[in-house]
Design a protein around this motif. Structure first.
Motif, PDB file in Angstrom:
ATOM      1  N   VAL A   6     -87.330 -36.501 -28.773  1.00 23.11           N
ATOM      2  CA  VAL A   6     -88.173 -37.373 -27.955  1.00 23.11           C
ATOM      3  C   VAL A   6     -87.304 -37.906 -26.811  1.00 23.11           C
ATOM      4  CG1 VAL A   6     -89.449 -39.548 -27.946  1.00 23.11           C
ATOM      5  CG2 VAL A   6     -89.609 -38.016 -29.927  1.00 23.11           C
ATOM      6  N   PRO A   7     -87.759 -37.766 -25.560  1.00 23.51           N
ATOM      7  CA  PRO A   7     -86.973 -38.282 -24.437  1.00 23.51           C
ATOM      8  C   PRO A   7     -86.629 -39.763 -24.637  1.00 23.51           C
ATOM      9  CG  PRO A   7     -88.796 -36.951 -23.635  1.00 23.51           C
ATOM     10  CD  PRO A   7     -89.003 -37.131 -25.118  1.00 23.51           C
ATOM     11  N   GLY A   8     -85.382 -40.108 -24.381  1.00 24.17           N
ATOM     12  CA  GLY A   8     -84.921 -41.480 -24.523  1.00 24.17           C
ATOM     13  C   GLY A   8     -84.515 -41.879 -25.930  1.00 24.17           C
ATOM     14  N   SER A   9     -84.681 -40.991 -26.911  1.00 19.56           N
ATOM     15  CA  SER A   9     -84.380 -41.350 -28.305  1.00 19.56           C
ATOM     16  C   SER A   9     -82.958 -40.990 -28.721  1.00 19.56           C
ATOM     17  CB  SER A   9     -85.355 -40.660 -29.264  1.00 19.56           C
ATOM     18  OG  SER A   9     -85.075 -39.271 -29.355  1.00 19.56           O
ATOM     19  N   VAL A  10     -82.243 -40.231 -27.890  1.00 16.92           N
ATOM     20  CA  VAL A  10     -80.921 -39.739 -28.271  1.00 16.92           C
ATOM     21  C   VAL A  10     -79.837 -40.726 -27.843  1.00 16.92           C
ATOM     22  CG1 VAL A  10     -79.257 -37.857 -28.033  1.00 16.92           C
ATOM     23  CG2 VAL A  10     -81.704 -37.346 -28.111  1.00 16.92           C
ATOM     24  N   GLU A  11     -78.999 -41.100 -28.802  1.00 17.17           N
ATOM     25  CA  GLU A  11     -77.814 -41.915 -28.523  1.00 17.17           C
ATOM     26  C   GLU A  11     -76.631 -41.226 -29.177  1.00 17.17           C
ATOM     27  OE1 GLU A  11     -78.283 -46.015 -29.651  1.00 17.17           O
ATOM     28  OE2 GLU A  11     -80.322 -46.085 -28.840  1.00 17.17           O
ATOM     29  N   MET A  12     -75.512 -41.118 -28.444  1.00 18.64           N
ATOM     30  CA  MET A  12     -74.338 -40.413 -28.957  1.00 18.64           C
ATOM     31  C   MET A  12     -73.063 -41.171 -28.612  1.00 18.64           C
ATOM     32  SD  MET A  12     -75.206 -36.566 -27.694  1.00 18.64           S
ATOM     33  CE  MET A  12     -76.074 -35.474 -28.806  1.00 18.64           C
ATOM     34  N   ASP A  13     -72.246 -41.417 -29.625  1.00 14.95           N
ATOM     35  CA  ASP A  13     -70.913 -41.974 -29.450  1.00 14.95           C
ATOM     36  C   ASP A  13     -69.957 -40.909 -29.987  1.00 14.95           C
ATOM     37  OD1 ASP A  13     -68.613 -43.463 -29.237  1.00 14.95           O
ATOM     38  OD2 ASP A  13     -69.171 -44.938 -30.773  1.00 14.95           O
ATOM     39  N   VAL A  14     -69.650 -39.939 -29.128  1.00 13.61           N
ATOM     40  CA  VAL A  14     -68.956 -38.725 -29.555  1.00 13.61           C
ATOM     41  C   VAL A  14     -67.455 -38.987 -29.665  1.00 13.61           C
ATOM     42  CG1 VAL A  14     -68.593 -36.275 -29.110  1.00 13.61           C
ATOM     43  CG2 VAL A  14     -70.750 -37.351 -28.438  1.00 13.61           C
ATOM     44  N   ARG A  15     -67.068 -39.450 -30.846  1.00  9.87           N
ATOM     45  CA  ARG A  15     -65.667 -39.679 -31.220  1.00  9.87           C
ATOM     46  C   ARG A  15     -65.631 -39.731 -32.739  1.00  9.87           C
ATOM     47  NH1 ARG A  15     -65.165 -45.006 -32.801  1.00  9.87           N
ATOM     48  NH2 ARG A  15     -66.976 -46.259 -32.244  1.00  9.87           N
ATOM     49  N   PRO A  16     -64.484 -39.452 -33.348  1.00  8.92           N
ATOM     50  CA  PRO A  16     -64.423 -39.542 -34.798  1.00  8.92           C
ATOM     51  C   PRO A  16     -64.871 -40.936 -35.262  1.00  8.92           C
ATOM     52  CG  PRO A  16     -62.479 -38.440 -33.973  1.00  8.92           C
ATOM     53  CD  PRO A  16     -63.208 -38.987 -32.771  1.00  8.92           C
ATOM     54  N   GLY A  17     -65.845 -40.969 -36.166  1.00  9.16           N
ATOM     55  CA  GLY A  17     -66.407 -42.222 -36.651  1.00  9.16           C
ATOM     56  C   GLY A  17     -67.557 -42.743 -35.808  1.00  9.16           C
ATOM     57  N   GLY A  18     -67.784 -42.137 -34.653  1.00 11.79           N
ATOM     58  CA  GLY A  18     -68.882 -42.551 -33.784  1.00 11.79           C
ATOM     59  C   GLY A  18     -70.225 -42.130 -34.357  1.00 11.79           C
ATOM     60  N   ALA A  19     -71.261 -42.877 -34.025  1.00  8.86           N
ATOM     61  CA  ALA A  19     -72.604 -42.614 -34.561  1.00  8.86           C
ATOM     62  C   ALA A  19     -73.476 -41.893 -33.532  1.00  8.86           C
ATOM     63  CB  ALA A  19     -73.261 -43.931 -34.962  1.00  8.86           C
ATOM     64  N   TRP A  20     -74.524 -41.260 -34.040  1.00  2.00           N
ATOM     65  CA  TRP A  20     -75.546 -40.637 -33.186  1.00  2.00           C
ATOM     66  C   TRP A  20     -76.903 -40.875 -33.823  1.00  2.00           C
ATOM     67  CZ3 TRP A  20     -78.800 -36.997 -35.208  1.00  2.00           C
ATOM     68  CH2 TRP A  20     -78.390 -36.370 -36.390  1.00  2.00           C
ATOM     69  N   LYS A  21     -77.931 -40.797 -32.993  1.00  6.44           N
ATOM     70  CA  LYS A  21     -79.292 -40.825 -33.513  1.00  6.44           C
ATOM     71  C   LYS A  21     -80.208 -40.115 -32.533  1.00  6.44           C
ATOM     72  CE  LYS A  21     -80.889 -45.339 -31.852  1.00  6.44           C
ATOM     73  NZ  LYS A  21     -81.478 -46.617 -32.261  1.00  6.44           N
ATOM     74  N   ALA A  22     -81.308 -39.608 -33.060  1.00  7.47           N
ATOM     75  CA  ALA A  22     -82.311 -38.912 -32.256  1.00  7.47           C
ATOM     76  C   ALA A  22     -83.612 -38.870 -33.043  1.00  7.47           C
ATOM     77  CB  ALA A  22     -81.852 -37.488 -31.939  1.00  7.47           C
ATOM     78  N   THR A  23     -84.706 -38.849 -32.338  1.00  7.80           N
ATOM     79  CA  THR A  23     -86.004 -38.620 -32.964  1.00  7.80           C
ATOM     80  C   THR A  23     -86.441 -37.223 -32.547  1.00  7.80           C
ATOM     81  OG1 THR A  23     -86.554 -40.962 -32.934  1.00  7.80           O
ATOM     82  CG2 THR A  23     -88.388 -39.418 -33.173  1.00  7.80           C
ATOM     83  N   LEU A  49     -83.527 -39.013 -36.955  1.00  2.46           N
ATOM     84  CA  LEU A  49     -82.294 -38.548 -37.575  1.00  2.46           C
ATOM     85  C   LEU A  49     -81.165 -39.484 -37.159  1.00  2.46           C
ATOM     86  CD1 LEU A  49     -82.449 -34.703 -36.860  1.00  2.46           C
ATOM     87  CD2 LEU A  49     -82.920 -35.854 -39.026  1.00  2.46           C
ATOM     88  N   THR A  50     -80.222 -39.696 -38.061  1.00  2.00           N
ATOM     89  CA  THR A  50     -79.031 -40.481 -37.760  1.00  2.00           C
ATOM     90  C   THR A  50     -77.832 -39.796 -38.392  1.00  2.00           C
ATOM     91  OG1 THR A  50     -79.306 -41.846 -39.735  1.00  2.00           O
ATOM     92  CG2 THR A  50     -80.278 -42.684 -37.696  1.00  2.00           C
ATOM     93  N   GLY A  51     -76.654 -40.143 -37.903  1.00  2.00           N
ATOM     94  CA  GLY A  51     -75.449 -39.574 -38.476  1.00  2.00           C
ATOM     95  C   GLY A  51     -74.217 -40.048 -37.748  1.00  2.00           C
ATOM     96  N   SER A  52     -73.121 -39.329 -37.987  1.00  2.00           N
ATOM     97  CA  SER A  52     -71.856 -39.687 -37.357  1.00  2.00           C
ATOM     98  C   SER A  52     -71.022 -38.427 -37.124  1.00  2.00           C
ATOM     99  CB  SER A  52     -71.089 -40.675 -38.233  1.00  2.00           C
ATOM    100  OG  SER A  52     -70.803 -40.078 -39.480  1.00  2.00           O
ATOM    101  N   TYR A  53     -69.985 -38.611 -36.328  1.00  3.90           N
ATOM    102  CA  TYR A  53     -69.053 -37.519 -36.026  1.00  3.90           C
ATOM    103  C   TYR A  53     -67.787 -37.728 -36.849  1.00  3.90           C
ATOM    104  CZ  TYR A  53     -72.114 -37.048 -32.002  1.00  3.90           C
ATOM    105  OH  TYR A  53     -73.216 -36.889 -31.199  1.00  3.90           O
ATOM    106  N   SER A  54     -67.352 -36.692 -37.576  1.00  2.00           N
ATOM    107  CA  SER A  54     -66.107 -36.827 -38.326  1.00  2.00           C
ATOM    108  C   SER A  54     -64.941 -36.133 -37.634  1.00  2.00           C
ATOM    109  CB  SER A  54     -66.261 -36.321 -39.761  1.00  2.00           C
ATOM    110  OG  SER A  54     -66.685 -34.992 -39.777  1.00  2.00           O
ATOM    111  N   GLU A  55     -65.215 -35.097 -36.845  1.00  4.96           N
ATOM    112  CA  GLU A  55     -64.167 -34.429 -36.066  1.00  4.96           C
ATOM    113  C   GLU A  55     -64.694 -34.153 -34.673  1.00  4.96           C
ATOM    114  OE1 GLU A  55     -62.046 -30.938 -37.547  1.00  4.96           O
ATOM    115  OE2 GLU A  55     -62.746 -31.466 -39.565  1.00  4.96           O
ATOM    116  N   VAL A  56     -63.863 -34.429 -33.681  1.00  3.42           N
ATOM    117  CA  VAL A  56     -64.206 -34.141 -32.293  1.00  3.42           C
ATOM    118  C   VAL A  56     -62.971 -33.552 -31.624  1.00  3.42           C
ATOM    119  CG1 VAL A  56     -64.966 -35.096 -30.081  1.00  3.42           C
ATOM    120  CG2 VAL A  56     -65.866 -36.057 -32.217  1.00  3.42           C
ATOM    121  N   ASP A  57     -63.024 -32.275 -31.302  1.00  5.08           N
ATOM    122  CA  ASP A  57     -61.953 -31.594 -30.584  1.00  5.08           C
ATOM    123  C   ASP A  57     -62.613 -30.995 -29.341  1.00  5.08           C
ATOM    124  OD1 ASP A  57     -59.783 -30.165 -29.674  1.00  5.08           O
ATOM    125  OD2 ASP A  57     -59.517 -28.979 -31.499  1.00  5.08           O
TER     126      ASP A  57
END
Length: 147
Positions: free
Chosen positions: A43-60, A71-79
């Motif tokens: 859904v436009p406007g529903s995506v949030e991303m903090d792209v770093r180890p431990g950072g969170a994301w969400k999207a509808t 959907l929600t989650g987090s990043y455990s590895e970012v290379d």
């Protein structure tokens, strides 16, 4: 190319594609909220991303029949431009579902992407693989119009 295997921990799949775009463009499409929303059926406007180890994301996300689910989650590895390990929260489960995205430059304008995930059951694996196949189709189409 799709490979399937049964591991001692669960049911896994691996999807591999060659994309007609440089690695940096593929990385940006996967890790920047606005482009991600365009190609991932969010859904436009529903995506949030903090792209770093431990950072969170969400999207509808929007299903093919028009339904929506958050959907929600987090990043455990970012290379950057190489590897992204993403956890997705699963209702009723203590541990997130983990998806690994690996990128490799094939040429200046081609990127090999490999997406892998292990699930607890064959049914979960089949649904996850179907969703990832849709994601890769959307990403492929987006990159063709973006370049």
């Amino acid at each position: 190319m799709t490979t399937e295997q049964r591991t001692t921990e669960g049911f896994s799949y691996t999807l591999e594609r060659t994309l007609e775009a440089p690695v940096a463009a593929v990385w940006s499409a996967w890790t920047t909220a606005e482009p991600y929303a365009q190609w991932s059926h969010a859904v436009p406007g529903s995506v949030e991303m903090d792209v770093r180890p431990g950072g969170a994301w969400k999207a509808t996300m929007v299903t093919p029949d028009g339904g929506q689910f958050p959907l929600t989650g987090s990043y455990s590895e970012v290379d950057e431009n190489r590897r992204l390990v993403v956890g997705m929260d699963v209702p009723g489960k203590n541990e997130p579902a983990v998806m690994t995205v690996e990128l490799a430059e094939q040429s200046a304008h081609q990127t090999r992407i490999v997406v892998a995930q292990t699930c607890g059951t064959a049914g979960e694996r089949d649904l996850a693989e179907q969703g990832t196949t849709m994601l890769l189709g959307g990403l492929t189409a987006f990159l063709k119009t973006a370049n």
